[in-house]
Design a protein around this motif. Structure first.
Motif, mmCIF file in Angstrom:
data_model
loop_
_atom_site.group_PDB
_atom_site.id
_atom_site.type_symbol
_atom_site.label_atom_id
_atom_site.label_comp_id
_atom_site.label_asym_id
_atom_site.label_seq_id
_atom_site.Cartn_x
_atom_site.Cartn_y
_atom_site.Cartn_z
ATOM 1 N N VAL A 110 -6.998 -32.636 12.495
ATOM 2 C CA VAL A 110 -8.098 -31.680 12.360
ATOM 3 C C VAL A 110 -8.732 -31.896 10.986
ATOM 4 N N ARG A 111 -10.027 -32.151 10.964
ATOM 5 C CA ARG A 111 -10.700 -32.455 9.699
ATOM 6 C C ARG A 111 -10.941 -31.170 8.915
ATOM 7 N N CYS A 112 -10.546 -31.159 7.656
ATOM 8 C CA CYS A 112 -10.700 -29.991 6.780
ATOM 9 C C CYS A 112 -11.294 -30.429 5.450
ATOM 10 N N PHE A 113 -12.454 -31.056 5.495
ATOM 11 C CA PHE A 113 -13.078 -31.565 4.286
ATOM 12 C C PHE A 113 -13.747 -30.438 3.502
ATOM 13 N N ASP A 114 -13.750 -30.588 2.192
ATOM 14 C CA ASP A 114 -14.545 -29.722 1.313
ATOM 15 C C ASP A 114 -15.698 -30.581 0.802
ATOM 16 N N TRP A 115 -16.853 -30.424 1.425
ATOM 17 C CA TRP A 115 -17.987 -31.303 1.158
ATOM 18 C C TRP A 115 -18.653 -30.951 -0.161
ATOM 19 N N GLN A 116 -18.897 -31.997 -0.981
ATOM 20 C CA GLN A 116 -19.613 -31.849 -2.248
ATOM 21 C C GLN A 116 -21.062 -32.305 -2.103
ATOM 22 N N ARG A 118 -23.633 -35.073 0.755
ATOM 23 C CA ARG A 118 -23.667 -35.644 2.105
ATOM 24 C C ARG A 118 -22.603 -36.711 2.305
ATOM 25 N N ASP A 119 -22.254 -37.409 1.248
ATOM 26 C CA ASP A 119 -21.365 -38.560 1.376
ATOM 27 C C ASP A 119 -20.052 -38.416 0.626
ATOM 28 N N VAL A 120 -19.888 -37.308 -0.100
ATOM 29 C CA VAL A 120 -18.688 -37.141 -0.919
ATOM 30 C C VAL A 120 -18.006 -35.827 -0.548
ATOM 31 N N ALA A 121 -16.687 -35.901 -0.319
ATOM 32 C CA ALA A 121 -15.926 -34.710 0.022
ATOM 33 C C ALA A 121 -14.484 -34.883 -0.410
ATOM 34 N N ARG A 122 -13.815 -33.740 -0.616
ATOM 35 C CA ARG A 122 -12.369 -33.785 -0.783
ATOM 36 C C ARG A 122 -11.768 -33.919 0.602
ATOM 37 N N VAL A 123 -11.115 -35.047 0.824
ATOM 38 C CA VAL A 123 -10.678 -35.416 2.160
ATOM 39 C C VAL A 123 -9.358 -34.740 2.510
ATOM 40 N N ALA A 124 -9.287 -34.176 3.712
ATOM 41 C CA ALA A 124 -8.032 -33.594 4.197
ATOM 42 C C ALA A 124 -8.042 -33.602 5.723
ATOM 43 N N TRP A 125 -6.973 -34.119 6.298
ATOM 44 C CA TRP A 125 -6.747 -34.083 7.751
ATOM 45 C C TRP A 125 -5.437 -33.338 7.994
ATOM 46 N N GLU A 126 -5.458 -32.374 8.901
ATOM 47 C CA GLU A 126 -4.281 -31.544 9.120
ATOM 48 C C GLU A 126 -3.841 -31.550 10.585
ATOM 49 N N ARG A 127 -2.579 -31.273 10.782
ATOM 50 C CA ARG A 127 -2.031 -31.028 12.115
ATOM 51 C C ARG A 127 -1.978 -29.515 12.290
ATOM 52 N N ARG A 128 -2.616 -28.990 13.338
ATOM 53 C CA ARG A 128 -2.659 -27.551 13.537
ATOM 54 C C ARG A 128 -2.180 -27.191 14.946
ATOM 55 N N VAL A 129 -1.557 -26.028 15.034
ATOM 56 C CA VAL A 129 -0.994 -25.555 16.304
ATOM 57 C C VAL A 129 -1.703 -24.260 16.695
ATOM 58 N N TYR A 130 -2.091 -24.154 17.971
ATOM 59 C CA TYR A 130 -2.821 -22.993 18.485
ATOM 60 C C TYR A 130 -2.110 -22.446 19.716
ATOM 61 N N ASP A 131 -2.149 -21.116 19.848
ATOM 62 C CA ASP A 131 -1.574 -20.429 21.007
ATOM 63 C C ASP A 131 -2.698 -20.166 22.007
ATOM 64 N N LEU A 132 -2.672 -20.854 23.136
ATOM 65 C CA LEU A 132 -3.747 -20.733 24.120
ATOM 66 C C LEU A 132 -3.851 -19.322 24.696
#
Length: 341
Positions: A110-116, A118-132
């Motif tokens: 799951v992409r969780c970027f903090d965009w600075q 258009r082309d620069v961001a603090r990059v973060a990809w996470e594994r997330r769990v959801y209850d349907l």
């Protein structure tokens, strides 16, 4: 008269073949720019030559020549296959994939970027769990940039958090999978230039990128699907994302873009949804959904659009932790000031 019409149709066909071939070669031929331009020029000269011969009264030779030229081109065209592993741009480096265990949905990357910018961001990809069992909402975001009828569509799913009124959102976006530093071309999207991507993102990442960083106008519409249809749509999106991760596909500006793919999934849930030109002009998608009873009832579309314009609220909320709650203030279908329905 009939022969004149046939001649006109044949010349039009030859002209269109010449144009299509030039664009295909220009966008996909794996040569450096000088070599590619030379091949495109040769193609256009050859196509123009067949047209000139036909105009001069020749019949068989121009048709055979153009047919042979197109046969060679199409044989090459069929060899083009979408790539799986390239040096992808950071924001599309990982495709969404998910696994199910009962009511437990695990989304990987799951992409969780903090965009600075258009082309620069603090990059973060996470594994997330959801209850349907806690899936309570579906919202449609339409992001436009001033071109009539053209927009990007995002679908956001809300899960009520345990013991509270707040809702956690995950947003899906069907996008072009570009290589690092590669610019986007809408014309190139017709010619196998890009791969297709389904991205799962934190809502603040996906929405703020467009409203706050790119300066686009973003409108939110609450979609009134039944609990069963909400769940089916989410599962269909995840299954489509898993399929895409296994078998890459080319993006296509008309037949495989953000709206048409979602429509295909919706037709699996709601039988009888008709085809409509508004599925091609993505900025008109809310009107299509409204006409088929998919938006909050009791409001004209213009009122839903006016009240759903979250652009200013998103810019004010910017770095706030309750970004999703703030942008939903005053949205029909959401209680004012709360992230609950």
């Amino acid at each position: 008269m009939l022969f004149m019409l046939l001649d006109g149709a044949l010349r039009l066909t030859m002209g269109l073949c010449t144009l299509w071939g030039a664009l295909a070669l220009g966008h996909r031929l794996p040569l450096a720019a000088p070599g590619r331009h030379l091949v495109v020029t040769a193609w256009v000269v050859a196509g123009g030559g067949w047209l000139w011969l036909h105009w001069q009264g020749a019949r068989l030779v121009p048709v055979i020549g153009m047919a042979g030229q197109m046969t060679v081109l199409l044989a090459w065209w069929r060899t083009l296959v979408p790539a799986r592993d390239l040096d992808w741009a950071e924001d599309v480096a990982h495709l969404a994939t998910g696994t199910f265990e009962g009511d437990r949905l695990t989304l990987h990357h799951v992409r969780c970027f903090d965009w600075q910018t258009r082309d620069v961001a603090r990059v973060a990809w996470e594994r997330r769990v959801y209850d349907l069992s806690r899936l309570v909402s579906v919202d449609l975001f339409v992001s436009s940039w001033g071109r009539p009828g053209i927009a990007h569509v995002l679908i956001s799913f809300g899960f009520r958090q345990t013991g509270g009124k707040d809702v956690e959102f995950v947003t899906f976006s069907v996008e072009v999978r570009r290589q690092r530093g590669e610019p986007f071309s809408e014309i190139g999207g017709f010619f196998k230039r890009y791969e297709l991507a389904i991205i799962a993102a934190d809502e603040r990442d996906a929405v703020r990128l467009r409203s706050n960083v790119r300066g686009e106008r973003v409108t939110l519409y609450h979609v009134t699907l039944s609990p069963q249809a909400r769940r089916a749509l989410l599962l269909s999106l995840v299954e489509g994302a898993n399929d895409l991760a296994r078998e890459p596909r080319f993006y296509h500006t008309i037949t495989a873009n953000c709206t048409t793919l979602v429509f295909v999934m919706m037709r699996r849930i709601i039988e009888g949804l008709p085809m409509d030109h508004r599925l091609l002009l993505t900025g008109l998608l809310p009107a299509y959904i409204h006409d088929h009873g998919g938006l909050v009832s009791g409001y004209a579309l213009c009122e839903l659009r006016r009240r759903g314009d979250i652009t200013a609220r998103a810019r004010h909320a910017d770095a706030e932790a309750d970004f999703s709650r703030r942008i939903r203030q005053g949205i029909p279908g959401w209680r004012s000031g709360e992230t609950s329905i």
